[in-house]
Motif scaffolding. Structure first.
Motif, PDB file in Angstrom:
ATOM      1  N   GLY A 258       0.649  -1.516   0.007  1.00 49.85           N
ATOM      2  CA  GLY A 258      -0.022   0.295  -0.106  1.00 49.85           C
ATOM      3  C   GLY A 258       0.666   1.390   0.295  1.00 49.85           C
ATOM      4  O   GLY A 258       0.418   2.047   0.872  1.00 49.85           O
ATOM      5  N   ASN A 273      -6.508  -2.019   5.477  1.00 44.71           N
ATOM      6  CA  ASN A 273      -7.332  -1.853   4.208  1.00 44.71           C
ATOM      7  C   ASN A 273      -6.131  -0.863   3.038  1.00 44.71           C
ATOM      8  O   ASN A 273      -6.050   0.190   3.693  1.00 44.71           O
ATOM      9  CB  ASN A 273      -7.827  -2.427   3.774  1.00 44.71           C
ATOM     10  CG  ASN A 273      -9.344  -3.205   4.899  1.00 44.71           C
ATOM     11  OD1 ASN A 273      -8.661  -4.357   4.416  1.00 44.71           O
ATOM     12  ND2 ASN A 273      -9.876  -3.120   5.536  1.00 44.71           N
ATOM     13  N   ASP A 275      -6.534   2.279   0.648  1.00 42.77           N
ATOM     14  CA  ASP A 275      -7.373   3.357   0.211  1.00 42.77           C
ATOM     15  C   ASP A 275      -7.322   4.085  -1.186  1.00 42.77           C
ATOM     16  O   ASP A 275      -6.019   4.726  -0.487  1.00 42.77           O
ATOM     17  CB  ASP A 275      -7.785   4.125   1.761  1.00 42.77           C
ATOM     18  CG  ASP A 275      -8.697   4.955   1.164  1.00 42.77           C
ATOM     19  OD1 ASP A 275      -9.265   4.830   0.206  1.00 42.77           O
ATOM     20  OD2 ASP A 275     -10.284   5.168   2.949  1.00 42.77           O
ATOM     21  N   VAL A 281      -2.643   3.069   3.986  1.00 44.07           N
ATOM     22  CA  VAL A 281      -3.010   1.611   4.903  1.00 44.07           C
ATOM     23  C   VAL A 281      -4.144   1.749   5.886  1.00 44.07           C
ATOM     24  O   VAL A 281      -3.251   2.709   7.242  1.00 44.07           O
ATOM     25  CB  VAL A 281      -2.007   0.725   5.276  1.00 44.07           C
ATOM     26  CG1 VAL A 281      -2.560  -0.094   5.354  1.00 44.07           C
ATOM     27  CG2 VAL A 281      -1.516   0.514   3.353  1.00 44.07           C
ATOM     28  N   ARG A 282      -5.738   2.629   5.616  1.00 39.13           N
ATOM     29  CA  ARG A 282      -6.411   1.788   7.076  1.00 39.13           C
ATOM     30  C   ARG A 282      -6.382   0.614   8.368  1.00 39.13           C
ATOM     31  O   ARG A 282      -6.738  -0.335   7.625  1.00 39.13           O
ATOM     32  CB  ARG A 282      -7.613   1.903   6.717  1.00 39.13           C
ATOM     33  CG  ARG A 282      -8.324   3.453   5.639  1.00 39.13           C
ATOM     34  CD  ARG A 282      -9.719   3.702   6.192  1.00 39.13           C
ATOM     35  NE  ARG A 282      -9.627   5.397   5.082  1.00 39.13           N
ATOM     36  CZ  ARG A 282     -10.832   5.546   5.244  1.00 39.13           C
ATOM     37  NH1 ARG A 282     -11.745   5.109   5.496  1.00 39.13           N
ATOM     38  NH2 ARG A 282     -11.149   7.327   4.731  1.00 39.13           N
ATOM     39  N   TYR A 318      -6.454  -4.976  -3.731  1.00 41.16           N
ATOM     40  CA  TYR A 318      -5.993  -5.865  -2.465  1.00 41.16           C
ATOM     41  C   TYR A 318      -5.493  -6.980  -1.941  1.00 41.16           C
ATOM     42  O   TYR A 318      -5.399  -7.609  -1.361  1.00 41.16           O
ATOM     43  CB  TYR A 318      -8.317  -7.065  -2.861  1.00 41.16           C
ATOM     44  CG  TYR A 318      -7.722  -7.616  -4.200  1.00 41.16           C
ATOM     45  CD1 TYR A 318      -7.282  -9.417  -4.170  1.00 41.16           C
ATOM     46  CD2 TYR A 318      -8.659  -6.948  -5.161  1.00 41.16           C
ATOM     47  CE1 TYR A 318      -7.183  -9.493  -5.392  1.00 41.16           C
ATOM     48  CE2 TYR A 318      -8.742  -8.042  -6.520  1.00 41.16           C
ATOM     49  CZ  TYR A 318      -7.847  -8.786  -6.300  1.00 41.16           C
ATOM     50  OH  TYR A 318      -7.732 -10.160  -7.603  1.00 41.16           O
ATOM     51  N   HIS A 320      -2.897  -6.541  -0.940  1.00 38.47           N
ATOM     52  CA  HIS A 320      -2.386  -5.933   0.257  1.00 38.47           C
ATOM     53  C   HIS A 320      -2.602  -7.346   1.482  1.00 38.47           C
ATOM     54  O   HIS A 320      -2.117  -7.982   2.308  1.00 38.47           O
ATOM     55  CB  HIS A 320      -2.490  -4.533   0.748  1.00 38.47           C
ATOM     56  CG  HIS A 320      -2.401  -4.593   2.594  1.00 38.47           C
ATOM     57  ND1 HIS A 320      -0.633  -4.385   2.295  1.00 38.47           N
ATOM     58  CD2 HIS A 320      -2.716  -4.079   3.027  1.00 38.47           C
ATOM     59  CE1 HIS A 320      -0.436  -3.704   3.589  1.00 38.47           C
ATOM     60  NE2 HIS A 320      -1.908  -3.792   4.244  1.00 38.47           N
ATOM     61  N   THR A 321      -4.269  -7.538   1.276  1.00 37.43           N
ATOM     62  CA  THR A 321      -4.545  -8.687   2.368  1.00 37.43           C
ATOM     63  C   THR A 321      -4.017  -9.470   1.555  1.00 37.43           C
ATOM     64  O   THR A 321      -3.929 -10.636   2.751  1.00 37.43           O
ATOM     65  CB  THR A 321      -6.157  -8.813   2.007  1.00 37.43           C
ATOM     66  OG1 THR A 321      -6.382  -7.013   2.445  1.00 37.43           O
ATOM     67  CG2 THR A 321      -7.181  -9.285   3.454  1.00 37.43           C
TER      68      THR A 321
END
Length: 442
Positions: A258, A273, A275, A281-282, A318, A320-321
């Motif tokens: 992110g 997550n 953003d 990255v929230r 996504y 990142h997840t």
């Protein structure tokens, strides 16, 4: 859903199914080799029984891995005709050699299964070693094509025409060795933890005899030792992979973390997550300077951000997840292997029941780690099939009507998973380990 997305979904689900059996098909033979070696050196019959029973399970899995792998090969030709044009001219060599690797595995698997009891002990070991070599070689050769898709080499593209093809340069592409190491070590790790799950589950039963508990205890100890070593090697390979991404696929590394702005002392974002609107990255936890060190081995290393690249070349954010799931599971498995080993060796006590229940989850966790890792690697290359050479939309079929095939194959895969699980359960239920332990003991 458009044709390209449907083709990706159909092929991705097929790979997700096949990778279960392919990974276990690479990991379990290593354990069989180790059990055979331990039996020959220690003369402990428990290890000979382990090798035989693991081989029976491996044979069942191989019966599903072969046809599912064939389906994947057919789908490559049917769903990705544009990509196969490049394969046929540039990177066909690994596919051709892989046939010989499979032949080696199948030949010595037959010798080991049907003639092992009539062979000299060292010939038994040689046979099963060649089974393991064949399985690992197949994985490396197929991985070679995946690595080439990430770092294509061995050809030039002039006015849309492929020229100056050098097959060996394509094979020896920059990411080949590190990707192969990462795939092999994670497969060995997953095979070991799958066996550890079974051993831990068996030890949970209070109705086992001392002889049977001793057998499962040895199986659990061996699999945890192999799983721990391979999980460490996988982690080291992951570090090297991050550095490979930094040099060859920087936007993939940036999306995984992110990171939108190029910077020194880049932080490593854990969880949360990505953003896109706020370019942050929230909900994540940032470790200062860690991403720079991971990518460059220097805390002040420069890591490129997503904003340096055209928006239509960004990977899906996504990933990142997926990256966090893969790394998190890998780190947890290191603890789940060396923690119980230290408990057993230092305290000289039996594993407590709560720990055995935790170890039962290690096999499924390792498989989830494998799946998320492959999805991350392939999805993170988007929108490219061949990185910076061919977009996925250019590689995909133009045929319509893939939705029915998608539903049909999902149904087949679900049915095969159920059937394979039932066959494994029924076979080992009808052939328990106790009679073999009593026979060998006598």
């Amino acid at each position: 859903m458009d044709t390209v997305m449907m083709a990706r979904s159909l092929f991705g689900s097929s790979m997700a199914f096949h990778i279960i059996f392919a990974t276990l098909g690479v990991g379990i033979p290593l354990l069989i080799v180790l059990a055979e070696l331990l039996f020959q050196f220690s003369k402990d019959p428990d290890f000979a029984i382990m090798a035989k029973r693991w081989t029976r399970g491996f044979a069942i899995l191989l019966g599903v891995a072969i046809p599912s792998g064939t389906i994947v090969g057919v789908m490559l030709a049917l769903l990705w005709p544009g990509f196969m044009e490049y394969v046929g001219q540039v990177i066909a060599l690994p596919f051709q050699v892989e046939i010989w690797a499979f032949f080696l595995e199948a030949l010595f698997m037959s010798i080991y299964v049907y003639a092992a009891d009539r062979l000299h002990p060292w010939m038994r070991i040689v046979s099963v070693i060649f089974v393991a070599i064949g399985a690992s070689a197949s994985a490396v050769l197929i991985t070679n094509v995946h690595a080439w898709m990430n770092t294509p080499r061995g050809f030039n593209l002039v006015n849309g025409q492929i020229t100056d093809v050098d097959p060996w340069a394509a094979v020896m592409n920059p990411s080949f060795f590190i990707t192969s190491l990462h795939v092999l070590s994670s497969a060995y790790m997953t095979g070991a933890f799958a066996v550890a799950s079974v051993g831990a589950f068996k030890l949970l039963s209070k109705r086992k005899s001392d002889q049977e508990r001793s057998y499962h205890g040895k199986s659990l100890f061996l699999s945890l030792l192999v799983g721990g070593i391979m999980s460490l090697i996988t982690a080291i390979g992951g570090h090297e992979t991050a550095q490979m991404l930094h040099h060859h696929q920087p936007e993939k590394l940036a999306a995984a973390e992110g990171l939108f702005e190029t910077r020194t002392y880049a932080p490593l974002a854990i969880g949360g997550n990505v953003d896109e609107e706020t370019q942050s990255v929230r909900g994540g936890i940032e470790i200062p300077w860690a991403l720079s060190f991971l990518a460059t081995n220097h805390f002040d290393g420069v890591v490129r951000g997503l904003n340096e690249f055209p928006r239509d070349e960004w990977p899906p954010l996504y990933i990142h997840t997926l990256f966090n799931a893969m790394v998190g599971i890998g780190s947890l498995l290191i603890v789940l292997s060396f923690g119980p080993l230290a408990y057993r060796l230092l305290l000289k006590r039996k594993y407590p029941r709560w720990l055995l229940w935790v170890l039962v989850t290690s096999g499924p966790l390792s498989m989830i780690g494998i799946e998320t890792g492959w999805i991350f690697s392939c999805t993170g290359r988007q929108p490219w099939t061949i990185y910076h050479v061919q977009r996925t939309a250019e590689a995909a079929t133009k045929a319509e009507g893939l939705g029915m095939l998608f539903v049909l194959f999902l149904s087949i895969y679900a049915m095969l998973l159920v059937i394979t699980s039932v066959v494994m359960w029924v076979y080992f239920k009808r052939h328990p380990v106790v009679p073999e332990l009593l026979r060998e003991g006598a």
